[in-house]
Design an enzyme around this catalytic site. Structure first.
Site, PDB file in Angstrom:
ATOM      1  N   ASP A  32       0.844  -1.193   0.000  1.00 24.50           N
ATOM      2  CA  ASP A  32       0.000   0.000   0.000  1.00 24.50           C
ATOM      3  C   ASP A  32       0.883   1.248   0.000  1.00 24.50           C
ATOM      4  OD1 ASP A  32      -3.182   0.580   0.944  1.00 24.50           O
ATOM      5  OD2 ASP A  32      -1.743   2.221   1.255  1.00 24.50           O
ATOM      6  N   HIS A 100     -10.099  -4.597  -3.547  1.00 28.53           N
ATOM      7  CA  HIS A 100      -8.776  -4.893  -2.985  1.00 28.53           C
ATOM      8  C   HIS A 100      -8.951  -5.348  -1.549  1.00 28.53           C
ATOM      9  CE1 HIS A 100      -9.698  -0.610  -2.616  1.00 28.53           C
ATOM     10  NE2 HIS A 100      -9.099  -0.644  -1.436  1.00 28.53           N
TER      11      HIS A 100
HETATM   12  P1  DGP Z   1      -9.427   1.933   0.290  1.00 33.08           P
HETATM   13  O1  DGP Z   1      -9.557   3.108   1.173  1.00 33.08           O
HETATM   14  O2  DGP Z   1      -9.887   0.648   0.939  1.00 33.08           O
HETATM   15  O3  DGP Z   1     -10.052   2.151  -1.067  1.00 33.08           O
HETATM   16  O4  DGP Z   1      -7.860   1.732   0.066  1.00 33.08           O
HETATM   17  C1  DGP Z   1      -7.169   2.147  -1.065  1.00 33.08           C
HETATM   18  C2  DGP Z   1      -5.723   2.012  -0.750  1.00 33.08           C
HETATM   19  O5  DGP Z   1      -4.993   2.095  -1.957  1.00 33.08           O
HETATM   20  C3  DGP Z   1      -5.167   3.096   0.170  1.00 33.08           C
HETATM   21  O6  DGP Z   1      -4.779   2.500   1.398  1.00 33.08           O
HETATM   22  C4  DGP Z   1      -3.975   3.665  -0.567  1.00 33.08           C
HETATM   23  C5  DGP Z   1      -3.757   2.710  -1.702  1.00 33.08           C
HETATM   24  N1  DGP Z   1      -3.356   3.329  -2.940  1.00 33.08           N
HETATM   25  C6  DGP Z   1      -3.997   4.311  -3.609  1.00 33.08           C
HETATM   26  N2  DGP Z   1      -3.330   4.621  -4.736  1.00 33.08           N
HETATM   27  C7  DGP Z   1      -2.257   3.793  -4.784  1.00 33.08           C
HETATM   28  C8  DGP Z   1      -1.197   3.621  -5.713  1.00 33.08           C
HETATM   29  O7  DGP Z   1      -1.093   4.290  -6.742  1.00 33.08           O
HETATM   30  N3  DGP Z   1      -0.262   2.688  -5.400  1.00 33.08           N
HETATM   31  C9  DGP Z   1      -0.343   1.906  -4.280  1.00 33.08           C
HETATM   32  N4  DGP Z   1       0.624   1.027  -4.063  1.00 33.08           N
HETATM   33  N5  DGP Z   1      -1.340   2.042  -3.377  1.00 33.08           N
HETATM   34  C10 DGP Z   1      -2.280   2.978  -3.636  1.00 33.08           C
END
Ligand code: DGP
Length: 116
Positions: A32, A100
């Protein structure tokens, strides 16, 4: 199935970089971007589904959930414990609308706090 404006579809295609923890034909797990715990890995299907209630095929969902244990082993948190969270739509603050599964661990979490 790919959605053009989806960040996680772009992670699947490699258009957006990520730190991959595990990958196979059907799913990808990656770190994340904003970790809430020392271990914070996301597992996603390569096909796009908006959320857990988006008619995901049983075998895809089973495969994602079976991979949780594999991630726990890779990250060394099987014995210490971990939490699995799937935020869905606005009330749960889902910010990326490609299903996810969060795998969180590496430290003590609060008992019963749904945010962690
Ligand atoms: P949620 O709030 O459950 O939709 O979590 C989305 C998660 O995705 C958040 O914890 C941050 C992560 N995230 C968002 N954009 C990116 C990205 O571009 N790369 C990665 N590795 N994580 C991301």
């Amino acid at each position: 199935m790919v959605k053009d404006d989806c960040i996680f579809c772009k992670i699947v295609s490699g258009e957006i970089e990520s730190n991959k923890v595990y990958e196979d034909e059907h799913i990808v797990a990656f770190e994340d971007l904003n970790p809430m715990m020392p271990v914070h890995t996301l597992i996603i299907p390569k096909d796009h589904y908006d959320n857990i209630a988006d008619n995901i095929p049983d075998e895809t969902m089973a495969h994602i959930m079976q991979t949780v244990g594999k991630i726990a082993d890779i990250k060394g948190i099987r014995e210490s414990g971990f939490r699995v969270i799937v935020n869905t739509n606005d009330d749960a603050c889902q910010s990326v609308h490609h299903i996810h599964v969060h795998v969180l661990g590496g430290g003590k979490m609060n008992d019963g706090d749904p945010s962690l």
